[in-house]
Design a protein around this motif. Structure first.
Motif, PDB file in Angstrom:
ATOM      1  N   LYS A 193       9.817 -12.407 -20.685  1.00 20.65           N
ATOM      2  CA  LYS A 193       8.968 -12.245 -19.504  1.00 20.65           C
ATOM      3  C   LYS A 193       9.654 -12.792 -18.261  1.00 20.65           C
ATOM      4  O   LYS A 193       9.694 -12.153 -17.223  1.00 20.65           O
ATOM      5  CB  LYS A 193       7.627 -12.960 -19.714  1.00 20.65           C
ATOM      6  CG  LYS A 193       6.665 -12.259 -20.643  1.00 20.65           C
ATOM      7  CD  LYS A 193       5.335 -12.998 -20.664  1.00 20.65           C
ATOM      8  CE  LYS A 193       4.307 -12.273 -21.507  1.00 20.65           C
ATOM      9  NZ  LYS A 193       2.992 -12.992 -21.511  1.00 20.65           N
ATOM     10  N   LEU A 194      10.206 -13.995 -18.364  1.00 24.43           N
ATOM     11  CA  LEU A 194      10.815 -14.638 -17.204  1.00 24.43           C
ATOM     12  C   LEU A 194      11.971 -15.556 -17.580  1.00 24.43           C
ATOM     13  O   LEU A 194      13.031 -15.531 -16.945  1.00 24.43           O
ATOM     14  CB  LEU A 194       9.758 -15.438 -16.424  1.00 24.43           C
ATOM     15  CG  LEU A 194      10.218 -16.108 -15.135  1.00 24.43           C
ATOM     16  CD1 LEU A 194      10.653 -15.056 -14.113  1.00 24.43           C
ATOM     17  CD2 LEU A 194       9.097 -16.976 -14.554  1.00 24.43           C
ATOM     18  N   GLY A 195      11.784 -16.378 -18.621  1.00 23.10           N
ATOM     19  CA  GLY A 195      12.744 -17.431 -18.941  1.00 23.10           C
ATOM     20  C   GLY A 195      14.134 -16.927 -19.239  1.00 23.10           C
ATOM     21  O   GLY A 195      15.128 -17.507 -18.789  1.00 23.10           O
ATOM     22  N   SER A 196      14.257 -15.829 -20.022  1.00 23.96           N
ATOM     23  CA  SER A 196      15.581 -15.321 -20.394  1.00 23.96           C
ATOM     24  C   SER A 196      16.390 -14.955 -19.156  1.00 23.96           C
ATOM     25  O   SER A 196      17.577 -15.283 -19.046  1.00 23.96           O
ATOM     26  CB  SER A 196      15.436 -14.101 -21.302  1.00 23.96           C
ATOM     27  OG  SER A 196      14.804 -14.447 -22.507  1.00 23.96           O
ATOM     28  N   PHE A 218      18.244 -28.183 -13.101  1.00 22.13           N
ATOM     29  CA  PHE A 218      17.794 -26.788 -13.059  1.00 22.13           C
ATOM     30  C   PHE A 218      17.097 -26.325 -14.331  1.00 22.13           C
ATOM     31  O   PHE A 218      16.143 -25.540 -14.254  1.00 22.13           O
ATOM     32  CB  PHE A 218      18.976 -25.883 -12.712  1.00 22.13           C
ATOM     33  CG  PHE A 218      19.416 -26.060 -11.292  1.00 22.13           C
ATOM     34  CD1 PHE A 218      18.707 -25.480 -10.257  1.00 22.13           C
ATOM     35  CD2 PHE A 218      20.503 -26.859 -10.991  1.00 22.13           C
ATOM     36  CE1 PHE A 218      19.085 -25.675  -8.941  1.00 22.13           C
ATOM     37  CE2 PHE A 218      20.891 -27.063  -9.678  1.00 22.13           C
ATOM     38  CZ  PHE A 218      20.178 -26.470  -8.644  1.00 22.13           C
ATOM     39  N   LEU A 219      17.529 -26.755 -15.507  1.00 22.35           N
ATOM     40  CA  LEU A 219      16.835 -26.321 -16.708  1.00 22.35           C
ATOM     41  C   LEU A 219      15.378 -26.805 -16.748  1.00 22.35           C
ATOM     42  O   LEU A 219      14.489 -26.025 -17.101  1.00 22.35           O
ATOM     43  CB  LEU A 219      17.586 -26.774 -17.955  1.00 22.35           C
ATOM     44  CG  LEU A 219      16.961 -26.308 -19.276  1.00 22.35           C
ATOM     45  CD1 LEU A 219      16.851 -24.788 -19.337  1.00 22.35           C
ATOM     46  CD2 LEU A 219      17.755 -26.823 -20.469  1.00 22.35           C
ATOM     47  N   PRO A 220      15.076 -28.071 -16.389  1.00 22.72           N
ATOM     48  CA  PRO A 220      13.662 -28.459 -16.358  1.00 22.72           C
ATOM     49  C   PRO A 220      12.822 -27.592 -15.420  1.00 22.72           C
ATOM     50  O   PRO A 220      11.681 -27.253 -15.741  1.00 22.72           O
ATOM     51  CB  PRO A 220      13.715 -29.920 -15.877  1.00 22.72           C
ATOM     52  CG  PRO A 220      15.060 -30.402 -16.279  1.00 22.72           C
ATOM     53  CD  PRO A 220      15.974 -29.224 -16.119  1.00 22.72           C
ATOM     54  N   ILE A 221      13.367 -27.208 -14.268  1.00 23.57           N
ATOM     55  CA  ILE A 221      12.623 -26.362 -13.334  1.00 23.57           C
ATOM     56  C   ILE A 221      12.434 -24.967 -13.921  1.00 23.57           C
ATOM     57  O   ILE A 221      11.334 -24.394 -13.870  1.00 23.57           O
ATOM     58  CB  ILE A 221      13.352 -26.293 -11.982  1.00 23.57           C
ATOM     59  CG1 ILE A 221      13.330 -27.659 -11.305  1.00 23.57           C
ATOM     60  CG2 ILE A 221      12.729 -25.248 -11.068  1.00 23.57           C
ATOM     61  CD1 ILE A 221      14.121 -27.723 -10.017  1.00 23.57           C
ATOM     62  N   VAL A 222      13.501 -24.398 -14.496  1.00 23.02           N
ATOM     63  CA  VAL A 222      13.413 -23.066 -15.087  1.00 23.02           C
ATOM     64  C   VAL A 222      12.385 -23.052 -16.215  1.00 23.02           C
ATOM     65  O   VAL A 222      11.562 -22.130 -16.319  1.00 23.02           O
ATOM     66  CB  VAL A 222      14.794 -22.621 -15.595  1.00 23.02           C
ATOM     67  CG1 VAL A 222      14.675 -21.399 -16.502  1.00 23.02           C
ATOM     68  CG2 VAL A 222      15.712 -22.316 -14.425  1.00 23.02           C
TER      69      VAL A 222
END
Length: 551
Positions: free
Chosen positions: A248-251, A226-230
């Motif tokens: 913007k999105l990642g957090s 999941f982290l690689p996709i995020v």
């Protein structure tokens, strides 16, 4: 060059949209972001290197070029020996109990000495004078060298079926990452639900719940899938780690996925290693749960699913992303699936094997197949058909490390129970609770809250379970709390506190290491979500458990 490393060690990253296919390939090849699994030194202790899966020629050639132009750096020499201050404090904790605290008359000298060694071991797990496995081994050595326990009793837990089931679960998780099956499943959910940021977070959370019963490691799911996709989704939207654009999105995606994973891990018995350990420790105290896989899921289903539904929306409201819509995400996911190609033979074998293993976990008791035998059959199939090889198993250092220190902790905790320490401690706590005239529901609430909040001083869910689960379960029983409800509630609790801080679990370290969330936000969101889980599990769970007849 970091992007080339990500391309080789994981499934191809999600491409940036462009009208020209040859430019798209160049963007894929040169997209500058680091391997998310190398961002935090804490992550390497939980995830061992994963062998490379078959990739398109573009990525294979990039890897070869990288290997020719940039040789690997020489290994750094690790500092040896124990950290002096944590070592002194850990030893002092046990020595103070052994020589300064008066021994109660009802406790034998052997039991009191074992308690002092156990307390030093637990203090070392918290303070970290040595790696967890090394410190646990020192505790085991002390019990044998001081003749507190005979050798066979000290090493008896190494034949424990549940511990070997946990070890094999690490190998299953490696198979999911190596074949790319977990990545493929998650990418499909992004394709189906990812048109808005909130929908994207729900897609990732649901996909984790979907694969969790067959991939029994929350840390492996976080770091390997999941982290690689995020990160790829975030970077394609201009959201960079350690940068103001992170919000913007990642957090949001990082925190939503971390907090939702706590409920995913609590939903299925085989979704996390500590779940299996809890039931084994409960069995040693005399709390036996029939048909454990079905019982676990049935009891957890309503509060865990409700928590999964509420958590992404709560994080969306209190920690909102700047980007509300992600219309490009489904297209990026579709492009990634196209690059991944059709489902490979190894993925089909992985699917069939895990369906078999989960079926045996569910129905094995009726046909006389234990959970560990079902796992052994599944691993044997993966080895025979080449999905995993023995080198994969040998390289899974976290599995062998877990075998060592889990077995030591379980063995020491079991001997404390046999020697009467746990019952003595639980009776003392029960007398204190009775002095306040607390009913068993009130005692249940106090003990559960204490068990949860004390995790602030632990850096591992499994260490917490190994150290305190037996004692807290005995306290529940002494206070008159129904046995099965006590055992299961403490076990579910062990999943929920995994997202409390950045150090409270392997998956927390993985997500925090990505660099998208500031430390104050981690603590704030961890506490707020803990309060939400207390309401969901305390209210909805209480009604559901009453309906099931647990009390």
């Amino acid at each position: 060059m970091a992007s080339l490393r990500l391309a080789v060690t994981h499934c191809p990253a999600l491409p940036l949209p462009t009208p020209h296919s040859h430019l798209r390939r160049r963007q894929l090849q040169l997209h500058p972001y680091p391997n998310p699994l190398s961002l935090s030194p804490r992550i390497s202790s939980h995830l061992s290197p994963i062998p490379r899966r078959h990739l398109p020629p573009l990525f294979a050639s990039a890897s070869a070029s990288q290997a020719e132009t940039k040789p690997p750096p020489p290994p750094t020499e690790a500092s040896g020996g124990a950290k002096p201050l944590p070592l002194l404090i850990s030893l002092a904790a046990g020595l103070a109990v052994r020589f300064l605290v008066p021994r109660p008359a009802e406790v034998t000298p052997e039991a009191w000495q074992l308690l002092s060694i156990f307390l030093s071991t637990i203090a070392g797990l918290v303070l970290g004078p040595l790696p967890v496995g090394a410190w646990a081994f020192l505790g085991l050595t002390a019990t044998v060298a001081t003749r507190t326990l005979p050798f066979t009793a000290a090493f008896g837990a190494f034949t424990n079926e549940v511990i070997w089931l946990i070890v094999i679960s690490f190998f299953f998780a490696r198979g999911f990452v190596k074949t790319g099956l977990g990545d493929r499943v998650a990418t499909y959910f992004v394709k189906w639900l990812g048109r808005s940021t909130l929908g994207l977070s729900y897609g990732l959370a649901i996909s984790e719940a979907f694969i969790s019963p067959a991939m029994p490691s929350t840390t492996a799911r976080a770091g390997g899938v999941f982290l690689p996709i995020v990160k790829s989704l975030s970077l394609s939207s201009g959201s960079k780690p350690n940068d103001p654009s992170a919000k913007k999105l990642g957090s949001y995606l990082v925190q939503s996925q971390l907090q939702a994973a706590a409920n995913s891990s609590a939903l299925f018995l085989t979704a996390a290693a500590q779940n299996l350990l809890c039931l084994k420790l409960a069995e040693e105290i005399g709390v036996n749960i029939g048909n454990p896989w079905i019982t676990w899921f049935k009891v957890a289903s309503v509060p865990a699913l409700l928590g999964l539904l509420v958590t992404p929306y709560l994080i969306y409201k209190i920690f909102p992303p700047e980007i509300k819509d992600t219309p490009e995400a489904p297209a990026l996911a579709a492009e990634k699936l196209k690059l991944m190609g059709p489902v490979t033979k190894n993925e089909w074998v992985m699917i069939a094997t895990m369906l078999l293993a989960v079926s045996l976990w569910i129905f094995g008791e009726a046909i006389g197949v234990s959970s560990v035998v079902a796992a052994m059959i599944g691993l044997s199939i993966l080895l025979l058909l080449g999905v995993l090889n023995w080198e994969d198993c040998l390289n899974e250092k976290s599995a062998w490390d877990t075998l060592a220190w889990f077995a030591i902790l379980v063995g020491l905790a079991g001997q404390l129970t046999n020697l009467g320490i746990v019952s003595w401690m639980s009776n003392c706590v029960a007398k204190v609770l009775q002095s306040f005239s607390l009913s068993w529901p009130a005692a249940f609430g106090v003990l559960q809250a204490s068990y949860f909040l004390i995790h602030y001083i632990f850096a591992s869910q499994t260490a917490h379970v190994g150290a305190l689960y037996s004692a807290f379960l005995a306290m529940h029983l002494a206070a008159g709390v129904p046995a099965v409800m006590s055992a299961l509630a403490l076990a579910y609790n062990a999943n929920l506190f995994g997202a409390l801080t950045h150090y409270s679990s392997g998956q927390s370290a993985v997500y925090f290491g990505a660099g998208y969330v500031d430390l104050p936000d981690v603590f704030k969101l961890g506490f707020i979500t803990a309060a939400l889980n207390a309401v969901v599990w305390g209210v909805a769970g209480a009604f559901w458990w009453k309906f099931l007849g647990l009390y």
